[in-house]
Motif scaffolding. Structure first.
Motif, mmCIF file in Angstrom:
data_model
loop_
_atom_site.group_PDB
_atom_site.id
_atom_site.type_symbol
_atom_site.label_atom_id
_atom_site.label_comp_id
_atom_site.label_asym_id
_atom_site.label_seq_id
_atom_site.Cartn_x
_atom_site.Cartn_y
_atom_site.Cartn_z
ATOM 1 N N ASN A 54 1.362 -4.095 -11.719
ATOM 2 C CA ASN A 54 1.003 -4.254 -10.306
ATOM 3 C C ASN A 54 1.450 -5.624 -9.818
ATOM 4 O O ASN A 54 2.054 -6.400 -10.567
ATOM 5 C CB ASN A 54 -0.501 -4.049 -10.096
ATOM 6 C CG ASN A 54 -1.340 -5.022 -10.928
ATOM 7 O OD1 ASN A 54 -0.916 -6.141 -11.226
ATOM 8 N ND2 ASN A 54 -2.538 -4.587 -11.315
ATOM 9 N N GLN A 55 1.159 -5.953 -8.557
ATOM 10 C CA GLN A 55 1.645 -7.192 -7.955
ATOM 11 C C GLN A 55 1.098 -8.419 -8.685
ATOM 12 O O GLN A 55 1.836 -9.371 -8.958
ATOM 13 C CB GLN A 55 1.244 -7.239 -6.466
ATOM 14 C CG GLN A 55 1.737 -8.475 -5.727
ATOM 15 C CD GLN A 55 3.253 -8.559 -5.699
ATOM 16 O OE1 GLN A 55 3.939 -7.561 -5.556
ATOM 17 N NE2 GLN A 55 3.788 -9.753 -5.864
ATOM 18 N N GLU A 56 -0.194 -8.417 -8.994
ATOM 19 C CA GLU A 56 -0.789 -9.558 -9.695
ATOM 20 C C GLU A 56 -0.126 -9.782 -11.048
ATOM 21 O O GLU A 56 0.209 -10.920 -11.421
ATOM 22 C CB GLU A 56 -2.291 -9.321 -9.883
ATOM 23 C CG GLU A 56 -2.988 -10.439 -10.648
ATOM 24 C CD GLU A 56 -4.428 -10.097 -11.004
ATOM 25 O OE1 GLU A 56 -5.117 -10.960 -11.583
ATOM 26 O OE2 GLU A 56 -4.865 -8.956 -10.714
ATOM 27 N N GLN A 57 0.089 -8.703 -11.797
ATOM 28 C CA GLN A 57 0.714 -8.817 -13.112
ATOM 29 C C GLN A 57 2.177 -9.240 -13.004
ATOM 30 O O GLN A 57 2.685 -9.968 -13.854
ATOM 31 C CB GLN A 57 0.589 -7.486 -13.854
ATOM 32 C CG GLN A 57 -0.838 -7.106 -14.180
ATOM 33 C CD GLN A 57 -0.969 -5.688 -14.678
ATOM 34 O OE1 GLN A 57 0.037 -5.021 -14.956
ATOM 35 N NE2 GLN A 57 -2.199 -5.203 -14.781
ATOM 36 N N LEU A 58 2.858 -8.788 -11.953
ATOM 37 C CA LEU A 58 4.257 -9.159 -11.753
ATOM 38 C C LEU A 58 4.383 -10.661 -11.556
ATOM 39 O O LEU A 58 5.272 -11.307 -12.126
ATOM 40 C CB LEU A 58 4.820 -8.409 -10.540
ATOM 41 C CG LEU A 58 6.310 -8.600 -10.251
ATOM 42 C CD1 LEU A 58 7.159 -8.150 -11.434
ATOM 43 C CD2 LEU A 58 6.714 -7.825 -9.005
ATOM 44 N N VAL A 59 3.492 -11.235 -10.755
ATOM 45 C CA VAL A 59 3.499 -12.688 -10.528
ATOM 46 C C VAL A 59 3.223 -13.417 -11.835
ATOM 47 O O VAL A 59 3.888 -14.402 -12.172
ATOM 48 C CB VAL A 59 2.448 -13.061 -9.461
ATOM 49 C CG1 VAL A 59 2.302 -14.579 -9.368
ATOM 50 C CG2 VAL A 59 2.832 -12.496 -8.110
ATOM 51 N N LEU A 105 4.879 -0.819 -5.262
ATOM 52 C CA LEU A 105 5.764 -1.994 -5.282
ATOM 53 C C LEU A 105 7.185 -1.643 -4.860
ATOM 54 O O LEU A 105 7.955 -2.525 -4.467
ATOM 55 C CB LEU A 105 5.790 -2.609 -6.690
ATOM 56 C CG LEU A 105 4.479 -3.192 -7.219
ATOM 57 C CD1 LEU A 105 4.658 -3.681 -8.649
ATOM 58 C CD2 LEU A 105 4.000 -4.341 -6.330
ATOM 59 N N ASN A 106 7.573 -0.356 -4.969
ATOM 60 C CA ASN A 106 8.932 0.091 -4.611
ATOM 61 C C ASN A 106 9.993 -0.757 -5.314
ATOM 62 O O ASN A 106 10.907 -1.300 -4.675
ATOM 63 C CB ASN A 106 9.133 0.038 -3.089
ATOM 64 C CG ASN A 106 8.301 1.073 -2.361
ATOM 65 O OD1 ASN A 106 8.179 2.202 -2.825
ATOM 66 N ND2 ASN A 106 7.716 0.678 -1.245
ATOM 67 N N LEU A 107 9.866 -0.902 -6.609
ATOM 68 C CA LEU A 107 10.776 -1.756 -7.372
ATOM 69 C C LEU A 107 12.197 -1.195 -7.360
ATOM 70 O O LEU A 107 12.400 -0.006 -7.595
ATOM 71 C CB LEU A 107 10.290 -1.873 -8.820
ATOM 72 C CG LEU A 107 8.934 -2.561 -9.027
ATOM 73 C CD1 LEU A 107 8.488 -2.395 -10.472
ATOM 74 C CD2 LEU A 107 9.016 -4.028 -8.651
#
Length: 546
Positions: free
Chosen positions: A342-347, A290-292
């Protein structure tokens, strides 16, 4: 899948690999890289070269290279290929820095820079090339890989260390740290007449085996004893080989069920642990992808805090507090509990936080409407009459109420009128009492003027001082100072308070008494501890409000 083994299995590798061959015709390539031009020194990097004398004593033709560059590695590999054409046994030992890109492991040369996807092929050798050379001597080849205990720095998409090992058929591979791998070879394997199975079974060194794993003596004596076949042991070995070939959790568990104290029981338990830990490793990789930014990490911490999960700070650094909060949120949200996002959890987290923000805003709005209604009703009962008693009753219940300014002005006028009427001495003492503004001064005034003009005012102020939770307010003041909020945050707070109708006064980034009063009103409406100071919860709720 990488197969990891204890000393018992390494005995099978070494014994089956070298067996009872003639050592004079064997070849070994030893490459040790320790001093790198642009990377940190590899711990025990020259360990491979330190095995030269041991291999020579056993009759190997030894090719060595130390701190070699990408331009010179071709010479060493070409020499190995040429000499190995007439060789019975082949050994390849590499020690130094290794990195992983995708599914490929690379051995870094001494002139390598910080590994990246752009320069990796110019300054490193892929293990696939080493395995291709080794595969030409299937059944009689050993590849030993020793990684430095201090990992090399990497860039995006590159991970330090040795990745998953999947050698060709008939190729035996050993892995470990450079120092331990070298010690294992020199002290416990490369000895004439050693019964390897027993020697390595007793070893405490952390060395792992992969691929072809036969079991015969490493260096046979002149007259090798006739092996005694142990049918029970052979059945267990066959069972283990089958489980190992499958490489599944169920296969290893089945082996342990049949042989809970078997010779491969430790190996099986390690494999089970490795498989069970896979979800967390994959989750960490997904989060790294994700490179947060630090700002994005602060947003995640803020969202978790808003949802009731304590991250122990909103600083953009994911420590134990944030990992624990993420794990608890994942459990409640139905995700795997890894502590990595991850991306799904972030959304999903963003959506939940937005929904909760709107809920809290609506709750705050309804509570503020109710409080204003109660405030107005009590004003009608007490303060509107304009009497000193009524005004004091109103201010006692609503010190920051909608009519507190009016009440204070009217009360000040009443007191001023009294002050004008009292004797000069009493007025002077009362002014001194007000300046001191503490319990001692007000009690001294009451003792001297029990029927004075300011008795009610003195009693009221005593009640206020005794009723105030000074410890809580002082703690809140300290907490606000520790937050280290920037002036721009104060401006944002004042703007939010104005937008929400709490009347903080002039918007200038300076928390005046009027602003403190507005903060108390918001905290009271938001059902937060009422102190007038900014806590982390107050800031999160204010920033989240629309």
């Amino acid at each position: 899948m990488m197969k990891r083994f204890t000393s018992t299995t390494i005995a099978a590798v070494m014994a089956g690999l070298i067996g009872s061959t003639t050592w004079a015709a064997d070849t070994a390539l030893l490459i040790g890289n320790e001093r790198y031009q642009s990377l940190p020194r590899a711990s025990d990097g020259i360990a491979a070269v330190n095995s030269k004398q041991t291999f020579q004593r056993l009759g190997f033709k030894v090719i060595t290279a130390q701190d070699t560059s990408a331009s010179k590695i071709e010479t060493s590999l070409s020499a190995l290929i040429d000499q190995a054409e007439s060789t019975d046994q082949v050994a390849i030992v590499l020690t130094g820095h290794f990195v992983v890109s995708g599914e490929t492991t690379w051995f870094l040369m001494a002139d390598a820079r910080t590994p990246s996807l752009a320069n990796l092929s110019r300054h490193a050798v892929p293990l696939s090339l080493i395995f291709d050379i080794a595969a030409r001597h299937s059944g009689n080849v050993l590849v030993a890989l020793g990684a430095a205990s201090n990992p090399a720095p990497t860039s995006q998409g590159i991970v330090a260390g040795i990745g998953i090992i999947d050698p060709p058929q008939g190729v035996t591979v050993l892995t470990g740290t450079s120092g331990e791998l070298s010690n294992f070879l020199n002290q416990e394997v490369l000895k004439e007449g050693v019964v390897i199975a027993k020697a390595v079974r007793d070893s405490r060194m952390s060395v792992y085996g992969h691929g072809f794993l036969p079991e015969t003596a490493f260096v046979a004596t002149e007259v090798a004893p006739t092996p005694v076949v142990n049918e029970k042991l052979e059945r267990e070995r066959a069972y283990w080989q089958f489980a190992n070939d499958l490489g599944t959790l169920e296969a290893y568990q089945a082996y342990l069920k049949s042989y809970p104290r078997g010779i491969f029981a430790t190996n099986a338990r390690r494999e089970i642990t490795f498989i069970k830990d896979a979800p967390e490793r994959n989750a960490e990789i997904a989060e790294k992808a994700l490179n947060l930014t630090r700002t994005e990490r602060r947003k995640i911490q803020s969202d978790l805090t808003l949802l009731g999960y304590n991250t122990r700070g909103i600083d953009g650094l994911f420590g134990a507090g944030t990992r624990g909060a993420l794990t608890n949120w994942q459990a409640d949200a139905g995700f795997a509990k890894t502590g990595f996002i991850n991306q799904e959890q972030l959304v999903s987290l963003n959506a939940q936080a937005l929904k909760r923000s709107k809920q809290l805003e609506e709750e705050t709005r309804k509570r503020e409407v109710l409080l204003r209604r109660q405030d107005r009703s009590y004003w009608q009962e007490t303060g509107k009459s304009g009497t000193e008693k009524g005004l004091r009753s109103y201010l006692k219940r609503y010190p920051d109420g909608a009519f507190s300014d009016v009440a204070n002005e009217r009360l000040s006028a009443i007191l001023q009128e009294k002050r004008d009427r009292v004797a000069k001495r009493e007025r002077s003492i009362w002014d001194q009492t007000l300046a001191a503004n503490n319990l001692v001064s007000y009690n001294q005034y009451l003792n001297e003027f029990p029927n004075g003009s300011f008795v009610e005012e003195a009693k009221s102020r005593i009640a206020t001082l005794q009723g105030a939770n000074s410890e809580q307010i002082e703690a809140a003041r300290i907490e606000e100072s520790k937050l280290g909020l920037a002036p721009v945050t104060f401006l944002l707070v004042e703007q939010k308070l104005t937008k929400l109708g709490f009347e903080p006064g002039r918007i200038d980034g300076k928390l005046s008494e009027e602003t403190r009063r507005a903060i108390r009103r918001f905290q009271r409406a938001a059902n937060l501890p009422v102190t007038g100071y900014l806590s982390r919860s107050t800031v999160v709720r204010l920033i989240a409000a629309n």
